[in-house]
Enzyme design. Structure first.
Site, PDB file in Angstrom:
ATOM      1  N   ASP A   1      -3.599  -1.471   9.564  1.00 36.34           N
ATOM      2  CA  ASP A   1      -3.133  -1.322   8.095  1.00 36.34           C
ATOM      3  C   ASP A   1      -3.862  -3.118   7.581  1.00 36.34           C
ATOM      4  OD1 ASP A   1      -2.404   0.517   8.252  1.00 36.34           O
ATOM      5  OD2 ASP A   1      -0.463   0.478   8.007  1.00 36.34           O
TER       6      ASP A   1
ATOM      7  N   LYS B   1       0.205  -0.963   0.188  1.00 37.97           N
ATOM      8  CA  LYS B   1       0.329   0.830  -0.124  1.00 37.97           C
ATOM      9  C   LYS B   1       0.642   1.338   0.100  1.00 37.97           C
ATOM     10  CE  LYS B   1      -0.138   1.606   4.291  1.00 37.97           C
ATOM     11  NZ  LYS B   1       1.031   2.745   5.397  1.00 37.97           N
TER      12      LYS B   1
END
Length: 294
Positions: free
Chosen positions: A136, A10
């Site tokens: 996350d 990410k």
């Protein structure tokens, strides 16, 4: 039987950080994007819990736990089915690089376990398990482009029809996320309780204009990361001089990412940075979240 799940790295296109809460977490308002650097996690039933990690030479796996503290193994413990498992991780996402490689592994292990045992849990159940593993991890399940709030674990997908080309330059020395947050607290003792919202970033994504998105990129952790590692600032300047629209510290660093105007532009930046940096990786986003490989 072995189930292999692929999960993506990410990038935080926007990372607004608020003042540390009483529970020790910082409130976040962030926009995640999954990009085409992947870890593959293979899970099978075994007589004992065993973990192995393989990676290309540019990734130092010595810092990756090979026991029950590894997030993939913790994910299987969270699932609590009573079986033992062999877990094989093939890494391409930099370790301790601010690109959520560990979170990707945790998400991949959760999904692999679910499919291996044919549990077929609803998305909400998997996302709740993911949130207990780390901030996350839910995004690593969702993928694409999404807004994260709370401490990042409350994820809302964003419609994103753009094709955004990036160049990532990892560091051979990691940077501790807690250390970067502590330094943020030192540099910004009067940080607002609520972090900055990504209004312009969301508008830029909707426009599909790389120049507009470049102007809207934002990371409240960039200043503390560069203060701890000044060479990151030098790298960002170099990447922009090679033609990137904008350079940014990825999350808490130390990986730096560069938004480019096209695939051709990204490859030109790769060529320029490769003269001085050993590992320079092109990537495109958004890509899918954790998914089972055929």
């Amino acid at each position: 039987m072995t189930i292999t799940v692929r999960a993506a790295a990410k990038i935080n296109l926007h990372l607004g950080v608020g003042r540390v809460r009483d529970d020790g977490f910082h409130p976040l308002d962030t926009v995640y994007q999954a990009v085409s650097l992947y870890d593959d996690v293979a899970v099978s039933v075994a007589d004992a819990d065993v973990l192995s990690v393989e990676a290309p030479p540019y990734i130092d796996v010595e810092g990756v736990p090979a026991d029950g503290t590894n997030i993939a193994m913790r994910a299987l413990a969270e699932a609590a089915c009573g079986e033992r498992h062999l877990v094989q991780i093939g890494k391409q996402i930099p370790v301790a690089g601010g690109m959520a490689g560990g979170s990707a592994d945790g998400a991949a292990a959760l999904l692999a376990h679910d499919r291996l045992h044919d549990l077929r849990q609803p998305d909400d159940a998997l996302l709740a398990q993911a949130a207990r593993l780390g901030s996350d991890v839910p995004f690593s399940l969702v993928g694409g482009t999404a807004r994260g709030r709370g401490r990042g674990e409350v994820v809302e997908p964003i419609e994103d029809h753009g094709s955004w080309w990036w160049v990532a330059v990892p560091s051979d020395v990691g940077l501790s996320t807690p250390a970067v947050y502590r330094h943020f607290d030192e540099l910004f003792p009067d940080a607002p309780e609520q972090p900055a919202e990504p209004r312009e970033l969301l508008a830029a994504l909707a426009s599909r204009e790389p120049v507009r998105l470049a102007r809207a990129l934002h990371n409240d952790l960039q200043e503390p990361a560069i203060d701890l590692r000044p060479e990151l600032g030098t790298l960002i300047e170099r990447g922009e001089s090679e033609g990137a629209l904008r350079g940014l510290v990825s999350g808490s660093g130390p990986t730096c990412v560069f938004l480019c105007d096209s695939q051709e532009g990204a490859m030109a930046v790769v060529a320029g940075l490769s003269e001085s940096y050993d590992v320079v990786l092109p990537a495109v986003g958004p890509v899918a979240g954790a998914h089972v490989l055929p």
